[in-house]
Design a protein around this motif. Structure first.
Motif, PDB file in Angstrom:
ATOM      1  N   ASP A   1     -26.258  28.003   2.040  1.00 53.39           N
ATOM      2  CA  ASP A   1     -26.137  26.769   2.812  1.00 53.39           C
ATOM      3  C   ASP A   1     -25.257  26.996   4.036  1.00 53.39           C
ATOM      4  O   ASP A   1     -25.567  26.529   5.143  1.00 53.39           O
ATOM      5  CB  ASP A   1     -25.512  25.651   1.962  1.00 53.39           C
ATOM      6  CG  ASP A   1     -26.400  25.209   0.813  1.00 53.39           C
ATOM      7  OD1 ASP A   1     -27.638  25.320   0.947  1.00 53.39           O
ATOM      8  OD2 ASP A   1     -25.861  24.761  -0.206  1.00 53.39           O
ATOM      9  N   ALA A   2     -24.139  27.692   3.844  1.00 50.54           N
ATOM     10  CA  ALA A   2     -23.208  27.941   4.949  1.00 50.54           C
ATOM     11  C   ALA A   2     -23.895  28.715   6.070  1.00 50.54           C
ATOM     12  O   ALA A   2     -23.729  28.396   7.259  1.00 50.54           O
ATOM     13  CB  ALA A   2     -21.986  28.704   4.437  1.00 50.54           C
ATOM     14  N   ILE A   3     -24.685  29.722   5.698  1.00 46.61           N
ATOM     15  CA  ILE A   3     -25.410  30.505   6.702  1.00 46.61           C
ATOM     16  C   ILE A   3     -26.405  29.634   7.448  1.00 46.61           C
ATOM     17  O   ILE A   3     -26.505  29.669   8.682  1.00 46.61           O
ATOM     18  CB  ILE A   3     -26.124  31.701   6.041  1.00 46.61           C
ATOM     19  CG1 ILE A   3     -25.102  32.701   5.499  1.00 46.61           C
ATOM     20  CG2 ILE A   3     -27.061  32.386   7.038  1.00 46.61           C
ATOM     21  CD1 ILE A   3     -25.704  33.796   4.654  1.00 46.61           C
ATOM     22  N   ARG A   4     -27.145  28.810   6.701  1.00 47.59           N
ATOM     23  CA  ARG A   4     -28.139  27.933   7.331  1.00 47.59           C
ATOM     24  C   ARG A   4     -27.491  26.913   8.257  1.00 47.59           C
ATOM     25  O   ARG A   4     -28.016  26.607   9.330  1.00 47.59           O
ATOM     26  CB  ARG A   4     -28.965  27.233   6.253  1.00 47.59           C
ATOM     27  CG  ARG A   4     -30.009  28.116   5.590  1.00 47.59           C
ATOM     28  CD  ARG A   4     -30.923  27.297   4.700  1.00 47.59           C
ATOM     29  NE  ARG A   4     -30.249  26.847   3.504  1.00 47.59           N
ATOM     30  CZ  ARG A   4     -30.258  27.511   2.354  1.00 47.59           C
ATOM     31  NH1 ARG A   4     -30.909  28.655   2.256  1.00 47.59           N
ATOM     32  NH2 ARG A   4     -29.627  27.036   1.289  1.00 47.59           N
ATOM     33  N   ILE A   5     -26.343  26.379   7.867  1.00 50.13           N
ATOM     34  CA  ILE A   5     -25.646  25.397   8.699  1.00 50.13           C
ATOM     35  C   ILE A   5     -25.268  26.014  10.039  1.00 50.13           C
ATOM     36  O   ILE A   5     -25.451  25.407  11.101  1.00 50.13           O
ATOM     37  CB  ILE A   5     -24.401  24.863   7.962  1.00 50.13           C
ATOM     38  CG1 ILE A   5     -24.832  23.945   6.805  1.00 50.13           C
ATOM     39  CG2 ILE A   5     -23.481  24.107   8.916  1.00 50.13           C
ATOM     40  CD1 ILE A   5     -23.709  23.613   5.844  1.00 50.13           C
ATOM     41  N   VAL A   6     -24.747  27.236  10.010  1.00 52.48           N
ATOM     42  CA  VAL A   6     -24.368  27.905  11.256  1.00 52.48           C
ATOM     43  C   VAL A   6     -25.600  28.186  12.104  1.00 52.48           C
ATOM     44  O   VAL A   6     -25.601  27.975  13.326  1.00 52.48           O
ATOM     45  CB  VAL A   6     -23.608  29.214  10.964  1.00 52.48           C
ATOM     46  CG1 VAL A   6     -23.357  29.982  12.259  1.00 52.48           C
ATOM     47  CG2 VAL A   6     -22.288  28.927  10.260  1.00 52.48           C
TER      48      VAL A   6
END
Length: 261
Positions: free
Chosen positions: A173-178
């Motif tokens: 999720d963190a990667i996708r948010i960035v």
């Protein structure tokens, strides 16, 4: 989109009936508005020109799933849905019915060249597809729900129990948010020269994420670094624009540099 008290109560009853196999004809969720499911599936040219948000602005994910259940032999093309259409409360309902094998219509993306003919999906599979959309922030999350291999039931339950139930972002999720905020990073990771890798480190408040370019003979030539908090908000924490003589596995995403290594 979050349920009001009455909506949440109605949807919870709907889920119980799904699970117990007692869903009645009265629960079909048909509406009298012009933004109906029938309009969505019968007017492809119109909604390709205008978007299909009319239906999705007036129907919850559970409404949509029920319509897929009612019309199991009619594949549905989805062009776009409103931002945050699938909420945490929706996800809480969807995770409860991922085992359902009741027939349902498959969903395809506008970008798909494949159109299912005489093929049906299941309520459980479409619930997984919607959960995948919740996690990625994009629905449809892939070209066709019949061929979506993003998440299996075991992985989805593990994610839900660890992160999803609490509304917390996991590593992916963190990667996708960035990436959503920085589309130029969508080609990470890549094994083509210069090789591009992603380094993620967890701390109690969220995730440090670094997008790294590796050189030939030089382990690291540049990096862009971000922090994604448990609230799902990303902020840049620095960048590295000089060679860094450490291997990627030893690079500190938190420090975004070589100092102290």
């Amino acid at each position: 989109m979050f349920f009001s008290g009455s909506q949440a109560s109605s949807s919870s009853t709907f889920v119980k009936e799904f699970v117990n196999g007692t869903l009645s004809e009265d629960a079909k969720g048909q509406t009298n508005d012009t933004c109906t499911f029938e309009h969505l599936i019968r007017n492809k040219e119109e909604h390709l020109n205008t978007g299909d948000s009319c239906y999705f602005k007036n129907h919850s994910p559970m409404d949509f799933l029920n319509d897929l259940r009612i019309h199991p032999k009619q594949a549905v093309m989805v062009l776009d849905v409103p931002d945050s259409w699938i909420s945490l409360e929706d996800a809480n309902l969807l995770i409860q019915i991922i085992d359902s094998d009741e027939p349902a219509a498959p969903v395809i993306s506008l970008l798909s060249s494949f159109w299912p003919v005489n093929q049906t999906s299941t309520v459980g599979n479409e619930a997984l597809f919607l959960l995948n959309g919740y996690r990625t922030g994009l629905y449809p999350p892939s070209l066709c729900s019949l061929n979506d291999n993003g998440y299996n039931k075991t992985e989805m339950r593990s994610w839900w129990n660890t992160y999803g139930m609490a509304g917390l972002p996991d590593e992916q999720d963190a990667i996708r948010i960035v990436k959503r905020l920085n589309p130029e990073l969508n080609d990470y990771p890549s094994d083509q020269f210069p090789e591009k890798t992603i380094r993620v480190e967890k701390d109690p408040g969220g995730w440090y994420v670094s997008f790294i370019q590796e050189g030939s003979g030089v382990p690291i030539i540049s990096a862009q670094c971000y922090y994604v908090g448990i609230d799902g908000v990303a902020r840049p924490t620095g960048s590295l624009n000089e060679t860094c003589m450490v291997q990627t596995k030893d690079f500190s995403a938190q420090m975004c540099g070589c100092s102290g290594l």
